[in-house]
Design an enzyme around this catalytic site. Structure first.
Site, PDB file in Angstrom:
ATOM      1  CE  LYS A 151      -3.080  -9.221  -2.570  1.00 15.58           C
ATOM      2  NZ  LYS A 151      -3.579  -7.994  -1.865  1.00 15.58           N
ATOM      3  N   GLY A 168       6.963  -6.421  -0.722  1.00 18.17           N
ATOM      4  CA  GLY A 168       6.032  -6.139   0.645  1.00 18.17           C
ATOM      5  C   GLY A 168       7.113  -6.582   1.931  1.00 18.17           C
ATOM      6  CD1 TRP A 171      -0.325  -1.512   3.110  1.00 15.98           C
ATOM      7  CD2 TRP A 171       0.567   0.479   3.337  1.00 15.98           C
ATOM      8  NE1 TRP A 171       0.840  -1.527   4.126  1.00 15.98           N
ATOM      9  CE2 TRP A 171       1.167  -0.355   4.252  1.00 15.98           C
ATOM     10  CE3 TRP A 171       1.131   1.693   3.181  1.00 15.98           C
ATOM     11  CZ2 TRP A 171       2.097   0.060   5.364  1.00 15.98           C
ATOM     12  CZ3 TRP A 171       2.048   2.340   4.125  1.00 15.98           C
ATOM     13  CH2 TRP A 171       2.466   1.520   5.172  1.00 15.98           C
ATOM     14  CG  ASN A 172       4.991   1.152   0.581  1.00 12.63           C
ATOM     15  OD1 ASN A 172       4.872   0.538   0.096  1.00 12.63           O
ATOM     16  ND2 ASN A 172       6.309   1.679   0.914  1.00 12.63           N
ATOM     17  CD  GLU A 187      12.820  -5.326  -5.594  1.00 12.76           C
ATOM     18  OE1 GLU A 187      13.146  -4.673  -4.805  1.00 12.76           O
ATOM     19  OE2 GLU A 187      13.255  -5.592  -6.684  1.00 12.76           O
ATOM     20  CB  CYS A 206      10.856  -0.073   1.173  1.00  7.91           C
ATOM     21  SG  CYS A 206      11.236   0.383  -0.654  1.00  7.91           S
ATOM     22  CG  ASP A 252      -2.893  -3.403   0.893  1.00  4.88           C
ATOM     23  OD1 ASP A 252      -2.081  -4.134   1.667  1.00  4.88           O
ATOM     24  OD2 ASP A 252      -3.750  -3.043   1.271  1.00  4.88           O
TER      25      ASP A 252
HETATM   26  P1  NAD Z   1       2.845  -7.297   3.537  1.00  4.41           P
HETATM   27  O1  NAD Z   1       3.953  -8.293   3.133  1.00  4.41           O
HETATM   28  O2  NAD Z   1       1.864  -7.446   4.416  1.00  4.41           O
HETATM   29  O3  NAD Z   1       2.028  -7.052   2.016  1.00  4.41           O
HETATM   30  C1  NAD Z   1       2.255  -6.998   0.946  1.00  4.41           C
HETATM   31  C2  NAD Z   1       1.346  -7.362  -0.191  1.00  4.41           C
HETATM   32  O4  NAD Z   1       1.362  -8.876  -0.066  1.00  4.41           O
HETATM   33  C3  NAD Z   1      -0.174  -7.078  -0.010  1.00  4.41           C
HETATM   34  O5  NAD Z   1      -0.753  -6.982  -1.365  1.00  4.41           O
HETATM   35  C4  NAD Z   1      -0.902  -8.082   0.776  1.00  4.41           C
HETATM   36  O6  NAD Z   1      -2.144  -8.191   0.657  1.00  4.41           O
HETATM   37  C5  NAD Z   1      -0.041  -9.345   0.165  1.00  4.41           C
HETATM   38  N1  NAD Z   1      -0.180 -10.429   1.207  1.00  4.41           N
HETATM   39  C6  NAD Z   1      -0.191 -10.621   2.469  1.00  4.41           C
HETATM   40  N2  NAD Z   1       0.018 -11.996   2.718  1.00  4.41           N
HETATM   41  C7  NAD Z   1       0.310 -12.605   1.559  1.00  4.41           C
HETATM   42  C8  NAD Z   1       0.418 -14.008   1.431  1.00  4.41           C
HETATM   43  N3  NAD Z   1       0.459 -14.967   2.485  1.00  4.41           N
HETATM   44  N4  NAD Z   1       0.894 -14.477   0.091  1.00  4.41           N
HETATM   45  C9  NAD Z   1       0.935 -13.498  -0.707  1.00  4.41           C
HETATM   46  N5  NAD Z   1       0.408 -12.213  -0.676  1.00  4.41           N
HETATM   47  C10 NAD Z   1       0.454 -11.964   0.616  1.00  4.41           C
HETATM   48  O7  NAD Z   1       3.485  -5.642   3.456  1.00  4.41           O
HETATM   49  P2  NAD Z   1       2.890  -4.526   3.792  1.00  4.41           P
HETATM   50  O8  NAD Z   1       2.645  -4.325   5.219  1.00  4.41           O
HETATM   51  O9  NAD Z   1       1.606  -4.086   2.994  1.00  4.41           O
HETATM   52  O10 NAD Z   1       3.993  -3.389   3.065  1.00  4.41           O
HETATM   53  C11 NAD Z   1       5.098  -2.971   3.773  1.00  4.41           C
HETATM   54  C12 NAD Z   1       6.230  -3.542   3.798  1.00  4.41           C
HETATM   55  O11 NAD Z   1       6.683  -3.728   2.272  1.00  4.41           O
HETATM   56  C13 NAD Z   1       7.484  -3.164   4.535  1.00  4.41           C
HETATM   57  O12 NAD Z   1       8.223  -4.389   5.192  1.00  4.41           O
HETATM   58  C14 NAD Z   1       8.569  -2.377   3.480  1.00  4.41           C
HETATM   59  O13 NAD Z   1       9.655  -2.305   3.671  1.00  4.41           O
HETATM   60  C15 NAD Z   1       8.270  -3.338   2.273  1.00  4.41           C
HETATM   61  N6  NAD Z   1       8.373  -2.611   1.015  1.00  4.41           N
HETATM   62  C16 NAD Z   1       9.365  -3.070   0.245  1.00  4.41           C
HETATM   63  C17 NAD Z   1       9.738  -2.296  -1.025  1.00  4.41           C
HETATM   64  C18 NAD Z   1      10.828  -2.575  -1.634  1.00  4.41           C
HETATM   65  O14 NAD Z   1      10.960  -2.091  -2.990  1.00  4.41           O
HETATM   66  N7  NAD Z   1      11.827  -3.108  -1.286  1.00  4.41           N
HETATM   67  C19 NAD Z   1       8.880  -1.343  -1.383  1.00  4.41           C
HETATM   68  C20 NAD Z   1       7.630  -1.018  -0.743  1.00  4.41           C
HETATM   69  C21 NAD Z   1       7.383  -1.551   0.463  1.00  4.41           C
END
Ligand code: NAD
Length: 535
Positions: free
Chosen positions: A199, A250, A175-176, A272, A306, A201
């Site tokens: 998919k 994520g 979502w960020n 990522e 991130c 968020d």
């Molecule tokens: P999250 O892992 O909870 O969710 C990310 C996505 O995965 C969402 O769309 C969520 O619905 C989905 N998801 C949740 N459970 C899942 C599963 N079991 N299988 C497949 N998909 C699933 O992360 P978040 O809290 O939404 O995002 C924040 C995190 O993302 C932070 O840790 C941040 O550092 C990271 N992030 C990394 C980057 C990068 O480029 N490295 C960029 C942005 C955010």
């Protein structure tokens, strides 16, 4: 929120709160965008605007049959899309770029409404996506073209390395940075001839749906990009189970699960993930620039970025002077919830984020850390505001020291030698981004080479490396696998195929040669090829 609500506080609110979420994102727009979700049932999920807590959207949820249908339609459409020339596909990206710049206000409203971030930080997403669209629009043909390679037997064998699309890419985004992380990763996948099932968020689905609409307007066949929605742990695995390649952004925890599922199916995945990024202020840094850079590094999108900085290492000789400047700039930041430029920082996205940020700060303070700036939630401004916060005296027993806070909180540490600073910055399982400040850019490059992070910014927070879209971006260690941007960012969505053509003689005994004679002849051939540097 009114201006007077924050008068006399350390972070005055910004002006420009006249437009409301309801007027900027009317129900008719939500209803139109919601039609872009592949979903057939009655289930809906409701989202709220973080800035104010008011209802934002009711969006349909995709069931298993809907995810199945999204993949089936994407799979049917993909070969026709791949059969078009790269230039044709690239043309869609280039038109998308122009439309995005022209219509940016629409998506800036959506991003602000869905994430609560300040408009300037929403604009960073437009910048990033526009740059990537231009880059891949112009460079895709070169990245994807056939390449002649040296053949097995020079003169007799010719070999060509070709790139084929993977098929249907499953893309899961957080979502960020909803525009950047849904579109930015789809651009190279699409131009390489893949279809995408995304998919996003649910909280930020409107932004992704808007971007898809714009892509269709730019000439993308609608079936080539499908959007499914629903609970992450339910719909996410359904996407991974059907994709020919997975692009996941994520948390590290979810990333590991996605990696396991993809590995079981023997499909590739780029991941990522999270970070605990460090900034180093060396003894010869320009302290004014470093302090301004630290503000961008730590508080963009309220730290829900991130690559933002959560650990700040300052050379002891300049630490007090730096901290005074940094604290002054931080305390002067204007928090604001208006759908207009003017605020320096917006709110957090969710109650979960607010809980983590509050817990990290409160626990640290209880255990002896000092608050240099900020340190408190600001319910007077909106339900999810938290002040940009600087902590000093943080020790390893505090969660804020090593865990990703993913909020506007940074801890200050002092160092005496460069070796000490490098070792401390590297003392984390993560390895996403870092930032080094020095007037000596040669020294900055040398320190950068010793840091175990996928990107290092010298005299900038994160935007220099992230914005250099021809260069790879991603994480080492627990921060991920694979890279976005540059050659790696597009080639991950392709299968390499080598086509070799043999002429005149086979590679084996022929023309009456027995096995021994063939082996002798080939041995001589290898020596000749070595002498003439053909091998
Ligand atoms: P999250 O892992 O909870 O969710 C990310 C996505 O995965 C969402 O769309 C969520 O619905 C989905 N998801 C949740 N459970 C899942 C599963 N079991 N299988 C497949 N998909 C699933 O992360 P978040 O809290 O939404 O995002 C924040 C995190 O993302 C932070 O840790 C941040 O550092 C990271 N992030 C990394 C980057 C990068 O480029 N490295 C960029 C942005 C955010």
């Amino acid at each position: 929120m009114t201006e007077s609500a924050s008068q006399g506080r350390r972070n005055p609110s910004a002006k420009g709160a006249a437009r409301t979420v309801a007027s900027a994102v009317p129900a008719a727009v939500v209803a139109r965008l919601a039609k872009g979700v592949t979903a057939s049932g009655e289930d809906v999920v409701e989202t709220v605007a973080p800035l104010t807590g008011e209802a934002l959207a009711a969006l349909p949820v995709s069931g298993t049959a809907d995810v199945e249908r999204a993949f089936a339609e994407a799979r049917r459409a993909q070969p026709g899309w791949a059969a078009l020339s790269v230039r044709h596909r690239a043309g869609v990206l280039l038109r998308f770029h122009d439309l995005l710049l022209r219509r940016q206000d629409e998506v800036l409203d959506l991003i602000q409404a869905e994430t609560g971030k300040a408009r300037l930080h929403a604009f960073e997403e437009v910048m990033a996506v526009a740059s990537a669209a231009r880059h891949y629009g112009r460079a895709a043909a070169s990245y994807l073209r056939d390449r002649r390679r040296g053949g097995a037997v020079p003169g007799l064998t010719s070999a060509v390395e070709a790139r084929r699309p993977k098929g249907v890419v499953g893309q899961i985004s957080p979502w960020n940075y909803p525009l950047e992380l849904s579109v930015g990763d789809a651009l190279p996948a699409l131009v390489a001839g893949n279809a995408v099932v995304n998919k996003p968020d649910t909280q930020t689905a409107l932004t992704a749906l808007w971007a898809r609409e714009l892509f269709v307007e730019a000439g993308l066949p609608p079936q080539v990009w499908q959007i499914v929605l629903g609970d992450g742990p339910v719909v996410g695995p359904q996407v991974v189970e059907r994709a020919d390649y997975v692009a996941f952004t994520g948390s590290t925890r979810t990333g590991r699960e996605v990696a396991r599922r993809a590995a079981e199916r023997l499909v590739g995945a780029s991941l990522e993930l999270g970070g605990k990024n460090a900034m180093l202020v060396l003894s010869d840094a320009d302290l004014d620039k470093a302090a301004a850079g630290a503000v961008r590094a730590c508080f963009s999108s309220a730290g829900q970025l991130c690559i933002s900085i959560e650990r700040l290492y300052v050379h002891r000789s300049v630490a007090d002077a730096f901290l005074a400047k940094f604290a002054e700039k931080t305390s002067a930041l204007r928090l604001g919830g208006g759908l207009a430029y003017g605020a320096d920082m917006g709110s957090l996205v969710s109650g979960r984020q607010l809980e983590t940020v509050t817990r990290h700060v409160d626990e640290a303070v209880k255990a002896g850390a000092t608050v240099v700036a900020g340190g408190q939630a600001r319910p007077d401004l909106g339900p999810l505001f938290f002040e940009p916060t600087i902590l000093d005296g943080v020790t390893p027993d505090m969660a804020v020291c090593a865990e990703e806070t993913f909020g506007p909180v940074v801890s200050i540490y002092r160092f005496d030698t460069e070796d000490e600073a490098v070792a401390a910055a590297n003392a984390t399982p993560y390895g996403l981004n870092s930032s080094v400040w020095t007037k000596d850019t040669g020294r900055g490059r040398r320190v950068a080479a010793r840091l175990r992070t996928g990107t290092v910014n010298v005299n900038e927070a994160y935007a220099a490396a992230y914005g250099s879209v021809a260069s790879p971006m991603g994480g080492m260690g627990d921060s991920g696998l694979g890279r976005r941007h540059g050659a790696e960012g597009i080639l991950r969505y392709t299968e390499a195929q080598t086509i070799a053509v043999q002429r005149l003689l086979p590679i084996g005994p022929s023309m009456g040669l027995d096995d021994r004679k063939f082996a002798e002849l080939f041995t001589t051939g290898l020596k000749v090829m070595k002498a003439f540097r053909l091998k």
